[in-house]
Scaffold this active site. Structure first.
Site, PDB file in Angstrom:
ATOM      1  CE  LYS A  64      41.465  23.021   3.557  1.00 51.57           C
ATOM      2  NZ  LYS A  64      40.901  24.375   3.623  1.00 51.57           N
ATOM      3  CG  ASN A  65      37.292  23.114   3.690  1.00 47.82           C
ATOM      4  OD1 ASN A  65      38.318  23.515   4.246  1.00 47.82           O
ATOM      5  ND2 ASN A  65      37.060  23.272   2.398  1.00 47.82           N
ATOM      6  NE  ARG A  73      36.477  33.821   3.203  1.00 46.44           N
ATOM      7  CZ  ARG A  73      36.054  35.064   3.112  1.00 46.44           C
ATOM      8  NH1 ARG A  73      36.915  36.044   3.062  1.00 46.44           N
ATOM      9  NH2 ARG A  73      34.777  35.340   3.073  1.00 46.44           N
ATOM     10  CB  CYS A 111      41.957  34.857  -0.339  1.00 49.85           C
ATOM     11  SG  CYS A 111      42.349  33.194  -0.815  1.00 49.85           S
ATOM     12  NE  ARG A 154      37.763  32.876  -0.139  1.00 49.85           N
ATOM     13  CZ  ARG A 154      38.389  31.853   0.414  1.00 49.85           C
ATOM     14  NH1 ARG A 154      39.691  31.777   0.364  1.00 49.85           N
ATOM     15  NH2 ARG A 154      37.712  30.907   1.028  1.00 49.85           N
ATOM     16  CE  LYS A 186      28.242  34.987  -4.296  1.00 47.93           C
ATOM     17  NZ  LYS A 186      29.160  35.995  -4.752  1.00 47.93           N
ATOM     18  CB  VAL A 187      24.955  29.366  -1.482  1.00 47.99           C
ATOM     19  CG1 VAL A 187      25.465  28.227  -0.610  1.00 47.99           C
ATOM     20  CG2 VAL A 187      23.534  29.108  -1.927  1.00 47.99           C
ATOM     21  CB  SER A 188      28.313  32.404   2.141  1.00 51.45           C
ATOM     22  OG  SER A 188      29.437  32.383   3.003  1.00 51.45           O
ATOM     23  CB  VAL A 189      30.808  27.222   2.856  1.00 49.46           C
ATOM     24  CG1 VAL A 189      31.282  26.243   3.918  1.00 49.46           C
ATOM     25  CG2 VAL A 189      30.364  26.487   1.600  1.00 49.46           C
ATOM     26  CG  ASP A 209      37.125  23.813  -2.508  1.00 48.71           C
ATOM     27  OD1 ASP A 209      37.386  24.947  -2.930  1.00 48.71           O
ATOM     28  OD2 ASP A 209      36.731  23.601  -1.336  1.00 48.71           O
ATOM     29  NE  ARG A 222      46.129  27.107   3.510  1.00 52.72           N
ATOM     30  CZ  ARG A 222      45.192  27.654   2.749  1.00 52.72           C
ATOM     31  NH1 ARG A 222      45.503  28.186   1.601  1.00 52.72           N
ATOM     32  NH2 ARG A 222      43.937  27.664   3.143  1.00 52.72           N
TER      33      ARG A 222
HETATM   34  C1  EPZ Z   1      34.565  27.651   1.870  1.00 53.51           C
HETATM   35  O1  EPZ Z   1      35.113  28.960   1.794  1.00 53.51           O
HETATM   36  C2  EPZ Z   1      35.733  26.700   1.773  1.00 53.51           C
HETATM   37  N1  EPZ Z   1      36.649  26.917   2.892  1.00 53.51           N
HETATM   38  C3  EPZ Z   1      36.457  26.890   0.444  1.00 53.51           C
HETATM   39  O2  EPZ Z   1      37.492  25.938   0.361  1.00 53.51           O
HETATM   40  C4  EPZ Z   1      35.455  26.648  -0.689  1.00 53.51           C
HETATM   41  O3  EPZ Z   1      36.093  26.921  -1.915  1.00 53.51           O
HETATM   42  C5  EPZ Z   1      34.252  27.567  -0.518  1.00 53.51           C
HETATM   43  O4  EPZ Z   1      33.670  27.388   0.802  1.00 53.51           O
HETATM   44  C6  EPZ Z   1      33.158  27.308  -1.545  1.00 53.51           C
HETATM   45  O5  EPZ Z   1      32.748  25.972  -1.471  1.00 53.51           O
HETATM   46  C7  EPZ Z   1      36.476  26.283   4.024  1.00 53.51           C
HETATM   47  O6  EPZ Z   1      35.518  25.547   4.223  1.00 53.51           O
HETATM   48  C8  EPZ Z   1      37.504  26.466   5.076  1.00 53.51           C
HETATM   49  P1  EPZ Z   1      31.968  30.963   0.613  1.00 53.51           P
HETATM   50  P2  EPZ Z   1      34.229  30.218   2.146  1.00 53.51           P
HETATM   51  O7  EPZ Z   1      31.663  31.949   1.691  1.00 53.51           O
HETATM   52  O8  EPZ Z   1      33.283  29.854   3.211  1.00 53.51           O
HETATM   53  C9  EPZ Z   1      31.037  35.052  -1.663  1.00 53.51           C
HETATM   54  C10 EPZ Z   1      39.698  25.205   0.110  1.00 53.51           C
HETATM   55  O9  EPZ Z   1      40.441  25.145  -0.888  1.00 53.51           O
HETATM   56  N2  EPZ Z   1      30.863  35.675  -0.337  1.00 53.51           N
HETATM   57  O10 EPZ Z   1      31.042  29.816   0.423  1.00 53.51           O
HETATM   58  O11 EPZ Z   1      35.139  31.343   2.385  1.00 53.51           O
HETATM   59  C11 EPZ Z   1      32.471  34.631  -1.923  1.00 53.51           C
HETATM   60  O12 EPZ Z   1      33.254  35.716  -2.365  1.00 53.51           O
HETATM   61  C12 EPZ Z   1      38.843  26.430   0.355  1.00 53.51           C
HETATM   62  O13 EPZ Z   1      39.616  24.316   0.967  1.00 53.51           O
HETATM   63  C13 EPZ Z   1      30.355  36.958  -0.271  1.00 53.51           C
HETATM   64  O14 EPZ Z   1      30.078  37.612  -1.286  1.00 53.51           O
HETATM   65  O15 EPZ Z   1      33.444  30.439   0.777  1.00 53.51           O
HETATM   66  C14 EPZ Z   1      32.289  33.557  -2.973  1.00 53.51           C
HETATM   67  O16 EPZ Z   1      32.104  34.158  -4.220  1.00 53.51           O
HETATM   68  C15 EPZ Z   1      39.138  27.548  -0.614  1.00 53.51           C
HETATM   69  N3  EPZ Z   1      30.198  37.534   0.960  1.00 53.51           N
HETATM   70  C16 EPZ Z   1      30.977  32.887  -2.551  1.00 53.51           C
HETATM   71  O17 EPZ Z   1      30.320  33.841  -1.684  1.00 53.51           O
HETATM   72  C17 EPZ Z   1      30.489  36.868   2.119  1.00 53.51           C
HETATM   73  O18 EPZ Z   1      30.305  37.442   3.211  1.00 53.51           O
HETATM   74  C18 EPZ Z   1      31.123  31.575  -1.794  1.00 53.51           C
HETATM   75  O19 EPZ Z   1      32.090  31.749  -0.757  1.00 53.51           O
HETATM   76  C19 EPZ Z   1      30.984  35.552   2.027  1.00 53.51           C
HETATM   77  C20 EPZ Z   1      31.148  34.975   0.785  1.00 53.51           C
END
Ligand code: EPZ
Length: 430
Positions: free
Chosen positions: A22-23, A102, A126, A131, A171-174, A316, A408
């Site tokens: 999915k992701n 999201r 969320c 987030r 910070k690492v963000s996907v 996850d 979902r």
């Molecule tokens: C992705 O969400 C995944 N979603 C999530 O899977 C997964 O849990 C997450 O990555 C972490 O691996 C999809 O791929 C569709 P992040 P994402 O940005 O990209 C903070 C599932 O169940 N952050 O890596 O939204 C955030 O709050 C879902 O399939 C900021 O501070 O996650 C978190 O603490 C749920 N500022 C951390 O970074 C930002 O601008 C990581 O979030 C963005 C994120």
């Protein structure tokens, strides 16, 4: 609303086909916005989130044709999507759609890169944490975007197009990595992304962008160097297997005992989680067409785990591991470092008799001799499936309410499990 009924206590034996991720499918579909040509995606899972994103993309003018699953094809292979964004008719992604998922916020980068403007609703809160999107916006500003927030919408402009830049994520963000990568592929010149997410889904999107004509170095590492192109082409790409679905079923097999081959998936997608699973006492081995998980009658050993960005233990799979550890011989400790509020499964697991104490970001799980079935409520996608795992272990009947969360992200969940011997069925609301 549909419910899922489980009678626990059965071992799982057989084979489970693993669907496309999915992701990865979601950002790959969004990549279609970058080209006038046709992007063909194979192995797309049939999920509520995929269908919702299809609606959002159609709203932007993307033409989508779907070839269903082929009869006689490998059981794990999904549908084929042909996406063509010849003309982008609308650069606005409205609140009604974005607030429901999201990942749809990730259209921002590609729309901006291709059209020089985009208006995308803020995704909103969320259940698993606040987030924010600050990292997405900072990255696009590094590529020259002018961004304002007005009435809950991000309004982004780049009248002369985006230009390559140097993005250093604090910070690492996907999601922010996807947004930056997709935008950089059409930006003028070179972009360097440091501290990029290394999740395999990011690598899958980068590989697809390369097929579309982008030049990208460092795929799979935390430093990506992208030479943007003024035009990208169509491509054919196969979505990689879903590592979270893989891990979920692997934990379910360990939870119930039994022996199952997870077909069409790969061990390297989930190295840390499989190492953790091996520590619990289950065996994990490669087969010709997937990964085999087995656990004989012996009990489960407790583990101490901290969630981390890839290649660490994935957030996850945190809820699913917790479900497994409710029956371990001893006390496990799980620390959630990615999302601050991802423990909603704890009180539901407690309804089945689990002994879990929460202190801030840390859960301490004392293994109990047995769980007992009860009615429970699904709260988010991964929390919901942890209740399925707990229900499979529990004595008697577990009824899971609000299962739309499961739809979902899990394709044909009941069918895949019941084929391996689980007593699980969906009760469809009248
Ligand atoms: C992705 O969400 C995944 N979603 C999530 O899977 C997964 O849990 C997450 O990555 C972490 O691996 C999809 O791929 C569709 P992040 P994402 O940005 O990209 C903070 C599932 O169940 N952050 O890596 O939204 C955030 O709050 C879902 O399939 C900021 O501070 O996650 C978190 O603490 C749920 N500022 C951390 O970074 C930002 O601008 C990581 O979030 C963005 C994120």
């Amino acid at each position: 609303m549909d419910r899922i009924k489980i009678i626990g206590g059965e071992r799982l034996n057989g084979a489970i086909p693993i669907s496309g991720a999915k992701n990865a499918a979601l950002p790959l579909m969004i990549a279609s916005l970058l080209t006038e040509d046709r992007l063909t995606l194979k192995n797309v899972p049939n999920l509520a989130d995929v269908n919702l994103l299809a609606r959002i993309l159609r709203n932007h003018g993307v033409d989508l044709a779907v070839d269903g699953k082929r009869s006689g094809g490998a059981p794990h292979l999904g549908e084929t999507f042909h996406l063509t964004a010849r003309d982008i008719s609308d650069t606005t992604a409205p609140y009604e759609l974005v607030s429901r998922m999201r990942a749809s916020f990730w259209v921002l980068g590609p729309l901006l890169a291709r059209m020089g403007q985009a208006k995308v609703s803020l995704p909103g809160g969320c259940a698993i944490g606040t987030r924010p999107v600050d990292l997405h916006l900072a990255a696009l500003r590094d590529l020259g975007a002018e961004i304002e927030i007005e009435s809950g919408y991000v309004i982004a402009r780049a009248p002369k197009g985006l230009v390559g830049g140097h993005i250093i994520f604090p910070k690492v963000s996907v999601g922010a990595t996807h947004n930056a990568l997709l935008a950089a592929a059409l930006a003028k010149g070179e972009t360097m992304i440091e501290n990029a997410a290394r999740e395999p889904e990011v690598g899958d999107v980068a590989s697809c962008l390369v097929k579309m004509g982008a030049e990208i170095e460092g795929i799979g590492t935390s430093t990506l160097r992208i030479q943007g192109k003024s035009r990208l082409e169509g491509a054919v790409h196969t979505v990689l297997p879903d590592r979270i679905e893989t891990g979920t079923f692997a934990f379910a097999v360990a939870a119930t005992g039994g022996d199952v081959v997870l077909e069409g998936t790969r061990r390297d997608l989930l190295k840390t989680a499989f190492e953790t699973l091996a520590q619990t006492g289950a065996s994990v081995t490669d087969t010709d067409n997937g990964v085999r998980i087995a656990r004989n009658g012996n009990g489960l050993e407790p583990v101490d785990v901290e969630t981390q960005p890839f290649p660490g233990f994935p957030t996850d799979l945190q809820a699913q591991l917790m479900a497994l550890m409710t029956r371990a011989h001893g006390t496990s400790v799980i620390r959630e470092t990615i999302f601050e509020n991802r423990f909603m499964h704890v009180q539901e697991l407690a309804r089945l008799g689990a002994d879990i104490k929460l202190h801030g970001d840390t859960a301490t799980i004392k293994g109990v001799k047995s769980l007992t079935g009860a009615p429970v409520m699904a709260t988010d996608l991964r929390a919901s499936v942890s209740l399925v795992i707990a229900g499979l272990m529990a004595e008697g009947e577990t009824m899971i309410n609000r299962v739309y969360h499961l739809d979902r992200g899990f394709e044909r969940l009941e069918e895949k499990l019941s084929r391996c011997g689980a007593r699980i069925e969906r009760l469809t609301a009248g």
